[in-house]
Design a protein around this motif. Structure first.
Motif, short mmCIF file in Angstrom:
data_model
loop_
_atom_site.label_atom_id
_atom_site.label_comp_id
_atom_site.label_asym_id
_atom_site.label_seq_id
_atom_site.Cartn_x
_atom_site.Cartn_y
_atom_site.Cartn_z
N GLY A 43 0.79 -1.23 0.00
CA GLY A 43 0.00 0.00 0.00
C GLY A 43 0.82 1.27 0.00
O GLY A 43 0.31 2.34 -0.36
N THR A 44 2.10 1.18 0.39
CA THR A 44 2.93 2.39 0.41
C THR A 44 3.45 2.77 -0.97
O THR A 44 3.95 3.89 -1.15
N GLY A 64 1.98 3.52 -3.82
CA GLY A 64 1.30 4.63 -4.49
C GLY A 64 1.77 5.99 -4.01
O GLY A 64 2.22 6.82 -4.81
N VAL A 81 -4.51 8.76 -4.82
CA VAL A 81 -3.99 7.40 -4.74
C VAL A 81 -5.09 6.42 -4.31
O VAL A 81 -5.18 5.31 -4.82
N ILE A 90 -6.10 3.04 -6.48
CA ILE A 90 -5.98 1.66 -5.99
C ILE A 90 -7.34 0.97 -5.97
O ILE A 90 -7.46 -0.23 -6.21
N SER A 110 8.13 -1.72 -0.60
CA SER A 110 6.85 -1.82 -1.32
C SER A 110 6.79 -3.00 -2.27
O SER A 110 5.71 -3.35 -2.74
N GLU A 154 -4.61 -3.70 1.48
CA GLU A 154 -3.70 -2.85 0.68
C GLU A 154 -4.39 -1.57 0.26
O GLU A 154 -3.80 -0.48 0.31
N ALA A 194 -3.15 2.09 1.32
CA ALA A 194 -2.76 3.08 0.31
C ALA A 194 -3.49 4.40 0.55
O ALA A 194 -2.89 5.48 0.48
N GLU A 228 1.43 -5.20 -7.05
CA GLU A 228 1.07 -4.79 -6.81
C GLU A 228 1.27 -5.40 -6.99
O GLU A 228 1.31 -5.65 -7.12
N ASP A 248 1.87 -3.24 -6.91
CA ASP A 248 1.43 -2.57 -6.88
C ASP A 248 1.81 -2.36 -6.67
O ASP A 248 1.76 -3.18 -6.50
N ALA A 249 0.45 -2.25 -7.33
CA ALA A 249 0.10 -1.64 -6.60
C ALA A 249 1.30 -1.58 -6.09
O ALA A 249 1.81 -2.41 -5.75
#
Length: 325
Positions: free
Chosen positions: A22-23, A25, A100, A104, A237, A264, A268, A316, A324-325
């Motif tokens: 999730g970080t 993005g 973001v 996502i 990530s 996630e 994000a 992702e 990813d994401a």
């Protein structure tokens, strides 16, 4: 007793994987705002991941890695093209033009497209609950893009987000097709290698603004070293997120790990709010929750026992789920 011992660490690995993915993005968007193009940011992420995972795969899997690649190279090529290069780059394009959190959420409609593919292309009967999940997800998506306001959302960003969802769906379907024939580490290393080569054609490394690495990049209310953002995207990530995801699947069933992977999208959105100051409207937050519920219902209904929702790679992915994401 053994199952109980594995469950708690497995859930921990699944949460770690989702949060790490999730970080990507927010960190990637900070690089893009500093001068990178979305394709350049994606190549940097995928190429850096390849430099770590490819030697690791060779060291740990040896000749078995070569045999697996030779036996399944067409699918691995497609996996690298769509599941890695396509998914990562389109997600970054969407994130560069949309919040973001919205980007996502668009990508996480991938399971809905899997249901559509199975029903209308493969002509396979799907459970009624899968259709219900699709309807729920589409209703939530309408709230996310706020169709009642005339869809003033950036059109290119919207199309890129939906394209990332299509690539994510391809990622799930390819993993399902490969099954246990290729080790996950080997598959991700091969896919990231293909992705790095493809993206190098679209975004030649010679054109990347490397000077950004030695300057301060606006990141929320502070300046962060450019090199730190790049290292984070590659190491945390992607690589850590992928390895934690694999560890989670080994300790849990794939559907359980896949269910946790929906964190996630939440991570994000939270990171984008904290680091970039991006806020979603109440309607978009509600729509996001509905999208995730619908996508989760659709995915669980179609493949309750298949490992089609292994968290990533983005890259992702695995990232790269993405990546990813």
């Amino acid at each position: 007793m053994n199952a109980a011992r594995l469950k708690a660490p497995g859930l921990g690995f699944a949460v770690l994987s989702s949060v790490a993915f999730g970080t990507s993005g927010p960190f990637g968007k900070a690089l893009i705002n500093a001068g990178y193009s979305p394709m350049q940011a994606s190549w940097t992420r995928v190429a850096g991941t390849t430099l770590i995972l490819l030697p690791l795969a060779v060291l740990l899997r040896g000749r078995a890695a070569g045999r697996a690649v030779r036996g399944r190279w067409p699918l691995l090529l497609l996996y690298g093209l769509m599941g890695v290069a396509g998914c990562q780059s389109l997600y970054f394009v969407a994130a560069s033009r949309l919040p973001v959190g919205v980007a996502i959420l668009l990508e996480f409609t991938g399971p809905v497209l899997v249901v559509a593919w199975m029903r209308f292309v493969r002509r396979t009967r799907v459970p009624r609950t899968a259709a219900v999940g699709v309807v729920i997800a589409l209703a939530g998506l309408a709230c996310v893009v706020q169709v009642w306001s005339g869809m003033r959302i950036d059109l290119l960003g919207l199309l890129a987000g939906l394209g990332a969802a299509a690539c994510q769906a391809a990622y799930f379907l390819i993993i399902d097709r490969v099954g246990d024939d290729v080790d996950p580490l080997v598959m991700t290393a091969a896919g990231s290698t293909v992705g790095a080569v493809v993206l190098a054609v679209v975004a030649p490394p010679s054109g990347i603004p490397w000077h950004v690495l030695t300057t301060g990049v606006p990141f929320g209310d502070r300046l962060a070293p450019g090199w730190f953002l790049v290292v984070w995207i590659i190491l945390i990530s992607t690589v850590v997120a992928y390895l934690a995801g694999v560890a989670a699947v080994h300790r849990l069933s794939a559907p359980v790990a896949g269910g946790v992977a929906y964190l996630e999208a939440v991570a994000a959105g939270l990171f984008a709010w904290i680091t970039l100051g991006e806020r979603l409207s109440p309607a978009q937050l509600a729509g996001g929750a509905i999208v995730l519920v619908g996508a989760f219902v659709a995915q669980r209904s179609v493949a309750p026992d298949e490992p089609v929702m292994e968290p990533v790679p983005s890259l992702e992915s695995a990232g790269v789920r993405s990546a990813d994401a």
